[in-house]
Design a protein around this motif. Structure first.
Motif, PDB file in Angstrom:
ATOM      1  N   VAL A 130      38.133  61.882  38.681  1.00 16.54           N
ATOM      2  CA  VAL A 130      38.699  62.724  37.623  1.00 16.54           C
ATOM      3  C   VAL A 130      39.810  63.613  38.179  1.00 16.54           C
ATOM      4  CG1 VAL A 130      38.240  64.467  35.873  1.00 16.54           C
ATOM      5  CG2 VAL A 130      36.533  62.694  36.346  1.00 16.54           C
ATOM      6  N   LEU A 131      39.451  64.487  39.115  1.00 19.15           N
ATOM      7  CA  LEU A 131      40.417  65.464  39.597  1.00 19.15           C
ATOM      8  C   LEU A 131      41.602  64.802  40.312  1.00 19.15           C
ATOM      9  CD1 LEU A 131      38.068  68.315  40.900  1.00 19.15           C
ATOM     10  CD2 LEU A 131      39.311  68.192  38.744  1.00 19.15           C
ATOM     11  N   VAL A 132      41.302  63.956  41.297  1.00 18.97           N
ATOM     12  CA  VAL A 132      42.383  63.323  42.064  1.00 18.97           C
ATOM     13  C   VAL A 132      43.177  62.371  41.194  1.00 18.97           C
ATOM     14  CG1 VAL A 132      42.908  61.767  43.978  1.00 18.97           C
ATOM     15  CG2 VAL A 132      41.218  63.592  44.278  1.00 18.97           C
ATOM     16  N   ARG A 133      42.486  61.573  40.384  1.00 15.62           N
ATOM     17  CA  ARG A 133      43.201  60.590  39.552  1.00 15.62           C
ATOM     18  C   ARG A 133      44.100  61.281  38.533  1.00 15.62           C
ATOM     19  NH1 ARG A 133      39.958  55.770  36.710  1.00 15.62           N
ATOM     20  NH2 ARG A 133      39.966  55.073  38.903  1.00 15.62           N
ATOM     21  N   GLU A 134      43.584  62.311  37.869  1.00 18.37           N
ATOM     22  CA  GLU A 134      44.382  62.983  36.855  1.00 18.37           C
ATOM     23  C   GLU A 134      45.534  63.793  37.461  1.00 18.37           C
ATOM     24  OE1 GLU A 134      44.173  62.760  33.562  1.00 18.37           O
ATOM     25  OE2 GLU A 134      42.613  61.248  33.803  1.00 18.37           O
ATOM     26  N   ALA A 135      45.317  64.284  38.674  1.00 20.55           N
ATOM     27  CA  ALA A 135      46.348  65.108  39.314  1.00 20.55           C
ATOM     28  C   ALA A 135      47.259  64.300  40.231  1.00 20.55           C
ATOM     29  CB  ALA A 135      45.686  66.238  40.111  1.00 20.55           C
ATOM     30  N   LEU A 136      47.157  62.970  40.196  1.00 15.33           N
ATOM     31  CA  LEU A 136      47.877  62.133  41.152  1.00 15.33           C
ATOM     32  C   LEU A 136      49.391  62.373  41.167  1.00 15.33           C
ATOM     33  CD1 LEU A 136      47.207  60.147  43.322  1.00 15.33           C
ATOM     34  CD2 LEU A 136      47.428  58.281  41.670  1.00 15.33           C
ATOM     35  N   PRO A 137      50.071  62.447  40.005  1.00 13.43           N
ATOM     36  CA  PRO A 137      51.517  62.729  40.068  1.00 13.43           C
ATOM     37  C   PRO A 137      51.828  64.055  40.767  1.00 13.43           C
ATOM     38  CG  PRO A 137      50.905  61.949  37.893  1.00 13.43           C
ATOM     39  CD  PRO A 137      49.622  62.200  38.626  1.00 13.43           C
ATOM     40  N   ALA A 138      51.040  65.088  40.478  1.00 14.81           N
ATOM     41  CA  ALA A 138      51.248  66.383  41.129  1.00 14.81           C
ATOM     42  C   ALA A 138      50.933  66.307  42.615  1.00 14.81           C
ATOM     43  CB  ALA A 138      50.382  67.456  40.468  1.00 14.81           C
ATOM     44  N   LEU A 139      49.937  65.504  42.979  1.00 15.55           N
ATOM     45  CA  LEU A 139      49.596  65.344  44.386  1.00 15.55           C
ATOM     46  C   LEU A 139      50.709  64.614  45.143  1.00 15.55           C
ATOM     47  CD1 LEU A 139      45.801  64.438  44.131  1.00 15.55           C
ATOM     48  CD2 LEU A 139      46.811  66.602  44.876  1.00 15.55           C
ATOM     49  N   SER A 168      36.678  73.491  44.494  1.00 17.70           N
ATOM     50  CA  SER A 168      35.265  73.357  44.142  1.00 17.70           C
ATOM     51  C   SER A 168      34.505  74.668  44.324  1.00 17.70           C
ATOM     52  CB  SER A 168      34.624  72.259  44.995  1.00 17.70           C
ATOM     53  OG  SER A 168      33.268  72.093  44.684  1.00 17.70           O
ATOM     54  N   LEU A 169      34.914  75.474  45.318  1.00 18.19           N
ATOM     55  CA  LEU A 169      34.212  76.728  45.613  1.00 18.19           C
ATOM     56  C   LEU A 169      34.642  77.881  44.718  1.00 18.19           C
ATOM     57  CD1 LEU A 169      34.298  76.596  49.517  1.00 18.19           C
ATOM     58  CD2 LEU A 169      32.303  76.246  48.063  1.00 18.19           C
ATOM     59  N   ALA A 170      35.700  77.682  43.929  1.00 13.29           N
ATOM     60  CA  ALA A 170      36.164  78.738  43.030  1.00 13.29           C
ATOM     61  C   ALA A 170      35.104  79.058  41.983  1.00 13.29           C
ATOM     62  CB  ALA A 170      37.460  78.302  42.352  1.00 13.29           C
ATOM     63  N   THR A 171      35.249  80.214  41.349  1.00 14.88           N
ATOM     64  CA  THR A 171      34.232  80.658  40.389  1.00 14.88           C
ATOM     65  C   THR A 171      34.063  79.685  39.232  1.00 14.88           C
ATOM     66  OG1 THR A 171      35.955  81.992  39.312  1.00 14.88           O
ATOM     67  CG2 THR A 171      34.551  83.088  40.938  1.00 14.88           C
ATOM     68  N   ASP A 172      35.121  78.949  38.874  1.00 14.83           N
ATOM     69  CA  ASP A 172      35.005  77.959  37.806  1.00 14.83           C
ATOM     70  C   ASP A 172      35.042  76.543  38.351  1.00 14.83           C
ATOM     71  OD1 ASP A 172      37.603  78.164  38.694  1.00 14.83           O
ATOM     72  OD2 ASP A 172      38.506  77.850  36.718  1.00 14.83           O
ATOM     73  N   ARG A 221      43.667  72.145  39.863  1.00 21.88           N
ATOM     74  CA  ARG A 221      43.289  73.209  38.936  1.00 21.88           C
ATOM     75  C   ARG A 221      43.869  72.969  37.550  1.00 21.88           C
ATOM     76  NH1 ARG A 221      45.469  77.664  41.291  1.00 21.88           N
ATOM     77  NH2 ARG A 221      43.611  78.081  42.547  1.00 21.88           N
ATOM     78  N   ASP A 222      44.980  72.262  37.496  1.00 14.76           N
ATOM     79  CA  ASP A 222      45.649  72.011  36.224  1.00 14.76           C
ATOM     80  C   ASP A 222      45.031  70.859  35.431  1.00 14.76           C
ATOM     81  OD1 ASP A 222      47.419  74.060  36.684  1.00 14.76           O
ATOM     82  OD2 ASP A 222      48.931  72.781  37.619  1.00 14.76           O
ATOM     83  N   VAL A 223      44.045  70.169  36.003  1.00 11.83           N
ATOM     84  CA  VAL A 223      43.369  69.099  35.267  1.00 11.83           C
ATOM     85  C   VAL A 223      42.570  69.712  34.121  1.00 11.83           C
ATOM     86  CG1 VAL A 223      41.631  67.267  35.413  1.00 11.83           C
ATOM     87  CG2 VAL A 223      43.253  67.620  37.299  1.00 11.83           C
TER      88      VAL A 223
END
Length: 226
Positions: free
Chosen positions: A146-155, A49-53, A122-124
């Motif tokens: 959004v972030l956690v749900r979409e990245a769940l397999p990677a998590l 969240s703190l990253a530039t984007d 980041r890959d979402v």
């Protein structure tokens, strides 16, 4: 082969100590993994969240927080465990046993897991985040829905890697009296010149790692709907 089987079934250390050591390893790894996920997941989301984007970009805060995470990640684990003995005693009351091992195990793997979480979210696809913003979703909702749900397999894969890392670390802290399979292998196997105990402990550790990897991969595949 018959002699080996006889040795395995008559060795008092294996019969009496191996089940206890395996349970201690499972306890310290399980509790450490729980703490790591509970603290490392929000830390990884914060780093992203703190990253530039990110959702709330802040370069100075991101730089400081990232530096702290990188320093903790760069320390060799056994040195970190020794350095944390005063903190471990303050929190647990002792530096020995599997309960005490949870402190350095957690401190050592939280930064590692946080970086894996940061990479995963980041890959979402940015478009999904923007769509949620347009719909008026809050930052917290975007992160969770959004972030956690979409990245769940990677998590899940990141959690699998972290648990396997914890199993390896748990064997290391056996050298400083933390109990578990590492302590059994070093104290009763190596120091007492009993190769059967040493290699049996190694086999059990390999089996634990294999089970975690297989289960983690299966769960990640099941959650991946791409």
């Amino acid at each position: 082969m018959g002699d080996l089987w006889i040795e395995l079934t008559t060795n008092r250390v294996i019969l009496e100590k191996l089940p206890e050591a395996t349970l201690e390893t499972l306890q310290m790894v399980g509790l450490s993994a729980l703490i790591t996920v509970l603290l490392g997941l929000p830390l990884g989301l914060l780093l992203r969240s703190l990253a530039t984007d990110g959702l709330t970009p802040s370069r100075p805060v991101a730089a400081v927080l990232g530096a702290v995470v990188n320093v903790l990640r760069s320390l060799p684990f056994i040195i970190l465990a020794l350095a944390l003995i005063p903190l471990t005693r303050a929190l647990v009351g002792t530096s020995l046993g599997w309960e005490a091992a949870v402190v350095p195990l957690s401190v050592g793997t939280i930064p590692f897991f946080a970086r894996l979480v940061e990479t995963a979210v980041r890959d979402v696809a940015p478009g999904k985040v923007e769509a949620a913003r347009v719909m008026g979703s809050t930052r917290f909702t975007i992160q969770v829905q959004v972030l956690v749900r979409e990245a769940l397999p990677a998590l899940v894969s990141a959690t699998t890697v972290t648990v396997i890392t914890l199993i390896g670390f748990s064997a290391m802290v056996g050298a400083i009296g933390a109990g578990g399979l590492g302590f059994l292998a070093i104290t009763y196997g190596y120091q007492r010149f009993d190769p059967v105990v040493l290699y049996t402990s190694i086999v059990v550790i390999v089996v634990l790692v294999t089970v975690v990897q297989v289960v983690g991969d299966a769960v990640a595949r099941r959650l991946d709907h791409r």
